[in-house]
Structures are given as structure tokens and as C-alpha cells.
Scaffold this active site. Structure first.
Site, PDB file in Angstrom:
ATOM      1  N   ASP A 128      84.923  50.132  66.980  1.00 22.19           N
ATOM      2  CA  ASP A 128      84.419  50.764  65.760  1.00 22.19           C
ATOM      3  C   ASP A 128      84.282  52.283  65.861  1.00 22.19           C
ATOM      4  O   ASP A 128      84.124  52.949  64.841  1.00 22.19           O
ATOM      5  CB  ASP A 128      83.060  50.162  65.382  1.00 22.19           C
ATOM      6  CG  ASP A 128      83.175  48.695  65.004  1.00 22.19           C
ATOM      7  OD1 ASP A 128      84.146  48.340  64.325  1.00 22.19           O
ATOM      8  OD2 ASP A 128      82.285  47.912  65.387  1.00 22.19           O
ATOM      9  N   ILE A 252      91.782  40.362  64.281  1.00 18.61           N
ATOM     10  CA  ILE A 252      92.979  40.772  65.052  1.00 18.61           C
ATOM     11  C   ILE A 252      92.817  42.212  65.536  1.00 18.61           C
ATOM     12  O   ILE A 252      93.412  42.598  66.540  1.00 18.61           O
ATOM     13  CB  ILE A 252      94.321  40.624  64.284  1.00 18.61           C
ATOM     14  CG1 ILE A 252      94.320  41.411  62.989  1.00 18.61           C
ATOM     15  CG2 ILE A 252      94.689  39.192  64.057  1.00 18.61           C
ATOM     16  CD1 ILE A 252      95.739  41.601  62.459  1.00 18.61           C
TER      17      ILE A 252
END
Ligand code: ATP
Length: 320
Positions: A128, A252
Site C-alpha cells: 500500500d 492479485i
């Protein structure tokens, strides 16, 4: 003087964590420090899931995604009693220092253990890119490559069908994956926590692109946790002359073989973590700032503002 070092991965997994585990293990062993792999994050500390590592324990993992050690969340680790049990287990095994690879929650656990006498260093592992104290986290670059590869594929099919693809990417309230993907893929619109969400403006811009510019496809990259992308795609079909389709890239983005950038970043950060611990430093985290690998006190790092990406949003606007 560190004699035995533990390593664990905590929070969400990220490609490159294995490269970090490998570097920590090999640099420590090369300096005469024993290494213990701890399975399943802080849970493994409490349940004593310890494995003595040799050089070959970390063979053939540099190219593998995920984490060889497994990761877990253990909310009880915020309780002091649970932390004390972890310290007791570490002391019983003569483990006197620890590297924790994870996010800012994991850093707080590392800080708690350091205050109880076990020097810990944190490494930023998440796709992230939302951890303060570093420009880039281990795993972000690989996730970005996955996003770009998939959005490129969506563009091929969108342009054949006069479609607008709305693509949701991860980021956990950090817009980096969105804006980096948008620039790399030549998207038409980017929506992230930094841009804010203005549905009417998005529809208006798509109408302009479809009617005035006569584009035969459009790509909207949007960060997760902002809106229901299926509902947005429906509105695009209703209110513009594009047929809207939503794609959530989902998990994914967390998988796959780490990119060379992430392998190198993880190896450099792993090396630095061992150097910090050998210098007797604990309660620190490793980051890359202006292309330099640095160690910062965790408390200071957690208070730092996120690096500004204003220049990237401006670049995106100029390229559309
Ligand atoms: P990600 O960014 O992938 O979510 P993270 O490290 O921020 O990673 P968290 O779930 O916040 O993920 O934290 C991971 C683990 O760290 C928690 O399950 C818990 O065991 C420990 N932890 C989190 N916060 C604290 C805290 N304040 N004190 C002690 N330990 C903590």
C-alpha cells in the site's frame, strides 16, 4: 552485542518480504549472529513457533512472493500481559534482538517489545505504500507492476468496445498505487483519497471525452474504500456515451514474484536492520528517503507526514 536474532513478518503480506528475510538471515550469520525464524507474526512469538535458520533455510526464496514465515494478526498483542509472555519466550531462547517486517501496527508491537528490553527494528512491508518514514515500502513496486500490466490489458479490450473501464486498486487510504498506475497507464481520470471523490465531475469529464474529444475508450483508476465501483460504472453507462465496466484488481496485487526493485530494496533494508541492531539500536525502523537507506526512531517516523505526491497529480493532469 547481539548473539541471536529473531525475524518475523506481520500484518498483510507483500512481495519482497522473502528477500528481506533472506538478507537479514545472511547478513546476521555472516557476522556470527545466530538467526531464528518466527512463524506467523506476533502469534508465533507467543506460541513459540521458532525455527533455527541456516544459510540454506533462506535459499531459493528471493524470487518468491508472499512470506516464507507466514503472517498473522494478533489483536491481543496490544495487551501488556501478552507482550510479557513474548518477552519471556524470547529470553528463554536467548533471542536478544528482533526484526519485524510489517506495517505501522507491527511497528507499535516492535516498540512495545523494545521498551521491555528486546531491541527491535521494523522494516516496511506492504503493497500500500502507506507507512510513514519511507518513500517506498517493500512490495509497492511489484504491486504497481501488476496494476500496470492488468490495466494495459483492460485498455486493449476497452478500446475495441467503446468502454470506460473503472479499475479499483488497493492502497488502504493511500493514493500512491492509484496515481502511479494512472500515470503509467495513461489513464483519463484518477480518483484517490488525495483527489477526493466528485461523481458529477467524473461524469462530466467522461461526457466531454466521449462527445467533444471523441475518445473511443477511457480508463478511470480509483483507490479502494472510496466508492462502490460497480455503481459508478452503471452511472457511467447511464449518463455518458461510454459503456461503463468495473474491475476490482483485488488480491492479485498482493501476489507474484517480487520485482528487481523490491528485491534490492528489501535486501538493502534487511542489511541495514542488522547493522542497526549490531550497533545496539532498537525501536527504530528502516526507510528509503531520497534514495538513501536510513534508520529513524519508530515514534518519530510514525509522526512524519506522508511524502507529498502533489507533483505526480500535477504531472497526471498535464498528461491527460
Ligand atoms: P498492514 O499495513 O499490512 O495492515 P500492519 O502491521 O499495520 O500491516 P496491523 O494489523 O495493524 O497490520 O498490525 C499487525 C499486528 O501488529 C497486529 O495484529 C498486532 O499483533 C500488532 N499490533 C498492532 N498494533 C499494535 C499496538 N498498538 N501494540 C502492540 N502490537 C500491535
Amino acid at each position: 552485542m547481539v548473539k541471536k536474532l529473531g525475524v518475523l513478518t506481520s500484518g498483510g503480506d507483500a512481495p519482497g518480504m522473502n528477500a528481506a528475510i533472506r538478507a537479514i538471515t545472511r547478513v546476521a550469520l555472516a557476522n556470527g549472529i545466530e538467526v531464528v525464524g518466527i512463524r506467523d507474526g506476533y502469534r508465533g512469538l507467543v506460541e513459540k513457533k521458532f525455527e533455527n535458520f541456516t544459510k540454506s533455510s533462506v535459499s531459493e526464496i528471493i524470487s518468491r512472493g508472499g512470506t516464507k514465515l507466514g503472517s498473522a494478526r494478533l489483536s491481543e498483542f496490544k495487551d501488556e500481559e501478552v507482550q510479557n509472555l513474548a518477552v519471556k519466550n524470547l529470553k528463554e531462547e536467548n533471542i536478544d534482538a528482533l526484526v519485524v517486517i510489517g506495517g505501522d501496527g507491527s511497528y507499535r508491537g516492535a516498540l512495545a517489545l523494545t521498551s521491555k528490553g528486546i531491541n527491535c527494528v521494523g522494516l516496511p512491508g506492504t503493497i500500500d505504500n502507506d507507512i510513514p518514514g519511507t518513500d517506498f515500502t517493500i512490495g509497492f513496486n511489484t504491486a504497481l507492476e501488476t496494476c500496470v500490466e492488468n490495466v494495459d490489458k483492460l485498455r486493449d479490450t476497452s478500446s475495441s468496445h467503446h468502454r470506460c473501464s473503472v479499475v479499483e486498486v488497493m492502497g488502504n487510504r493511500c493514493g500512491d498505487l492509484a496515481v502511479y498506475t494512472a500515470i503509467n497507464c495513461g489513464a483519463e481520470i484518477v480518483v484517490s483519497p488525495e483527489t477526493g471523490y466528485d461523481e458529477l465531475d467524473i461524469l462530466e469529464r467522461l461526457r466531454y471525452l466521449g462527445n467533444a474529444v471523441k475518445k473511443n475508450h477511457a480508463i478511470v483508476i480509483i483507490s479502494e474504500k472510496i466508492t462502490d465501483v460497480d455503481a459508478l460504472a452503471k452511472k457511467i453507462s447511464q449518463h455518458t456515451n461510454f459503456s461503463g465496466r468495473a474491475t476490482v484488481l483485488g488480491h492479485i496485487q498482493r501476489g507474484g514474484s517480487p520485482s528487481p526493485y523490491d528485491r534490492l530494496l528489501a535486501s538493502r533494508m534487511g542489511e541495514h536492520a542488522v547493522d542497526l541492531l549490531m550497533a545496539g539500536k532498537g525501536g527504530q525502523c528502516v526507510g528509503i528517503l531520497d534514495n538513501q537507506i536510513v534508520g529513524l526512531p519508530i515514534e518519530e517516523a510514525l509522526q512524519r507526514p506522508k511524502p507529498s505526491r502533489k507533483h505526480l497529480y500535477r504531472l497526471f493532469d498535464r498528461l491527460v
